[in-house]
Design an enzyme around this catalytic site. Structure first.
Site, PDB file in Angstrom:
ATOM      1  N   ARG A 197      48.574  70.595  82.468  1.00 33.66           N
ATOM      2  CA  ARG A 197      49.369  71.376  83.407  1.00 33.66           C
ATOM      3  C   ARG A 197      49.684  70.489  84.605  1.00 33.66           C
ATOM      4  O   ARG A 197      48.850  70.294  85.495  1.00 33.66           O
ATOM      5  CB  ARG A 197      48.576  72.618  83.840  1.00 33.66           C
ATOM      6  CG  ARG A 197      49.420  73.683  84.532  1.00 33.66           C
ATOM      7  CD  ARG A 197      48.539  74.697  85.220  1.00 33.66           C
ATOM      8  NE  ARG A 197      47.946  74.136  86.421  1.00 33.66           N
ATOM      9  CZ  ARG A 197      46.712  74.392  86.844  1.00 33.66           C
ATOM     10  NH1 ARG A 197      45.916  75.162  86.152  1.00 33.66           N
ATOM     11  NH2 ARG A 197      46.268  73.868  87.958  1.00 33.66           N
TER      12      ARG A 197
ATOM     13  N   HIS B  87      48.719  76.267  88.763  1.00 27.81           N
ATOM     14  CA  HIS B  87      48.448  77.365  87.833  1.00 27.81           C
ATOM     15  C   HIS B  87      49.520  78.436  87.987  1.00 27.81           C
ATOM     16  O   HIS B  87      50.107  78.904  87.015  1.00 27.81           O
ATOM     17  CB  HIS B  87      47.063  77.944  88.116  1.00 27.81           C
ATOM     18  CG  HIS B  87      46.761  79.181  87.341  1.00 27.81           C
ATOM     19  ND1 HIS B  87      46.569  79.180  85.976  1.00 27.81           N
ATOM     20  CD2 HIS B  87      46.617  80.474  87.744  1.00 27.81           C
ATOM     21  CE1 HIS B  87      46.329  80.417  85.573  1.00 27.81           C
ATOM     22  NE2 HIS B  87      46.358  81.214  86.615  1.00 27.81           N
TER      23      HIS B  87
ATOM     24  N   TYR C 276      42.293  70.135  93.723  1.00 28.83           N
ATOM     25  CA  TYR C 276      41.314  69.878  92.663  1.00 28.83           C
ATOM     26  C   TYR C 276      41.795  68.894  91.591  1.00 28.83           C
ATOM     27  O   TYR C 276      40.977  68.389  90.821  1.00 28.83           O
ATOM     28  CB  TYR C 276      40.894  71.185  91.988  1.00 28.83           C
ATOM     29  CG  TYR C 276      42.045  72.012  91.442  1.00 28.83           C
ATOM     30  CD1 TYR C 276      42.582  71.755  90.186  1.00 28.83           C
ATOM     31  CD2 TYR C 276      42.582  73.058  92.185  1.00 28.83           C
ATOM     32  CE1 TYR C 276      43.627  72.516  89.682  1.00 28.83           C
ATOM     33  CE2 TYR C 276      43.619  73.819  91.689  1.00 28.83           C
ATOM     34  CZ  TYR C 276      44.149  73.551  90.441  1.00 28.83           C
ATOM     35  OH  TYR C 276      45.178  74.302  89.942  1.00 28.83           O
TER      36      TYR C 276
END
Length: 374
Positions: free
Chosen positions: A269, A273, A282
């Site tokens: 990805r 998200h 992160y």
């Protein structure tokens, strides 16, 4: 756990045809593809990438409450979607934009769904929607829905008949985070027990929101289904040829009555998200750059150019993608809020007394203000 070296791969990161040893049993499925099919692979990946970018822009400009990006996962989605037959049923999670596009969904319906204008975006029973069922935001729950539907196909006698135009399967998409949900394990139990015509397609994009897959599982995810008696394979999810060939083979197996199958597509990805997420908090930059260098669209363009495809084709696709995005923007800006009473429509398949009473109450309530103004 290896998270970068897939079992089945046809195209190298440089776009060269370099099948892995385990790709051999799937090679014959590539013989089905025509030159036009290959061009369609690229066209659909490029269009949905541009659609995804436009969706992000529209959300940032206040046209939607939420956007769910699919950037980086186009190869896994396009290849597998092309492998499905018209009579197959598709159960997506919530970022399978490319699959919906290929199955005939009007992409504005995705915008309307995430804008809050509709309950589900489209009617899965409408033949023009290609048996593409509704997006599911409850993580993993649709794996059970897909299994139940596959059990229904068995009872309808459209599995294992030997008729290629009749036999059907169910293709269910979910991400690595969903494999940590109990619903998915329960779906495996029921599917294996009943030997349903399911193909579970895991897009392992390495993140369950901000939790890395290495924390979610200490073993490769494609091994999980084997504990339930479901055969599995791991593929390069950024290789559209691998996604197509492996999906075609296992969908054939499911339709013919060989029971459920499991495919883990290793991908990444690239973005957030959802639009409410900040992946810079992160994402590991080195890992991120590793996967950017393996972009499925760039890789496939290199392959097509090696076959002799020239600038004219790629320029045409770029223009088509821009036109597609412009049309989505134009129609999004023309949307108006739905009538409040429509919130009661289609909650149930048949008229329901509770919904009817609530709808009448709202009509009476609104009428009070109209009388006061009069």
């Amino acid at each position: 756990m290896s998270d970068t070296t897939p079992t089945v791969q046809f195209l190298s990161a440089e776009g060269e045809l370099a099948p892995t040893e385990s790709a051999g049993e799937y090679s014959s499925y590539l013989d089905r593809l025509t030159d036009d099919d290959l061009r369609q692979f690229y066209r659909q990946m490029a269009i949905v990438r541009r659609f995804d970018q436009e969706g992000t822009n529209l959300q940032r400009q206040g046209q939607m409450g939420l956007w769910v990006p699919s950037h980086g996962q186009e190869g896994a989605q396009v290849g597998s979607a092309f492998a499905a037959k018209p009579q197959d049923h598709i159960f997506p999670s919530y970022r399978e934009h490319a699959v919906g596009l290929i199955r005939g969904i009007d992409m504005l319906a995705v915008v309307e769904l995430l804008r809050g204008n509709t309950h589900g975006g489209w009617d899965p029973t409408d033949p023009t929607n290609g048996n593409f069922h509704g997006y599911t935001l409850v993580i993993g729950s649709h794996a059970l829905h897909a299994t139940g539907y596959a059990m229904g196909l068995q009872r309808d006698g459209v599995v294992g008949t030997g008729d290629d135009d009749v036999d059907a399967a169910v293709l269910c998409y979910f991400g690595d985070g969903a494999t940590s949900q109990g619903d998915v394990s329960e779906a495996f139990v029921f599917s294996a027990s009943s030997q349903t015509p399911n193909v579970f397609f895991l897009q392992n994009n390495h993140w369950a929101i901000s939790v890395p897959v290495t924390v979610q599982s200490r073993t490769p995810l494609y091994l999980r289904s084997r504990g339930f008696g479901i055969p599995s394979v791991q593929i390069d999810g950024n290789d559209v040829l691998a996604s197509y060939a492996v999906s075609a083979k296992h969908l054939d197996d499911a339709r013919s009555g060989k029971g459920p199958q499991f495919i883990e597509a290793l991908t990444y990805r690239i973005g957030a998200h959802t639009s409410s997420d900040d992946p810079t908090k992160y994402h590991d930059l080195e890992q991120h750059n590793f996967w950017v260098s393996r972009d499925p669209i760039i890789r496939f363009e290199k392959y097509l150019r090696s076959l002799g495809e020239g600038d004219t084709f790629f320029d045409e696709v770029r223009i088509e993608a821009e036109d597609f995005a412009a049309d989505i923007r134009h129609r999004t800006l023309a949307l108006t809020p739905p009538a409040p009473a429509t919130m009661f429509d289609n909650v149930y398949s048949e008229p329901h007394p509770v919904m009817q009473e609530q709808k009448l109450w709202l009509e009476r309530y609104e009428a009070m203000f109209e009388e006061e103004q009069a």
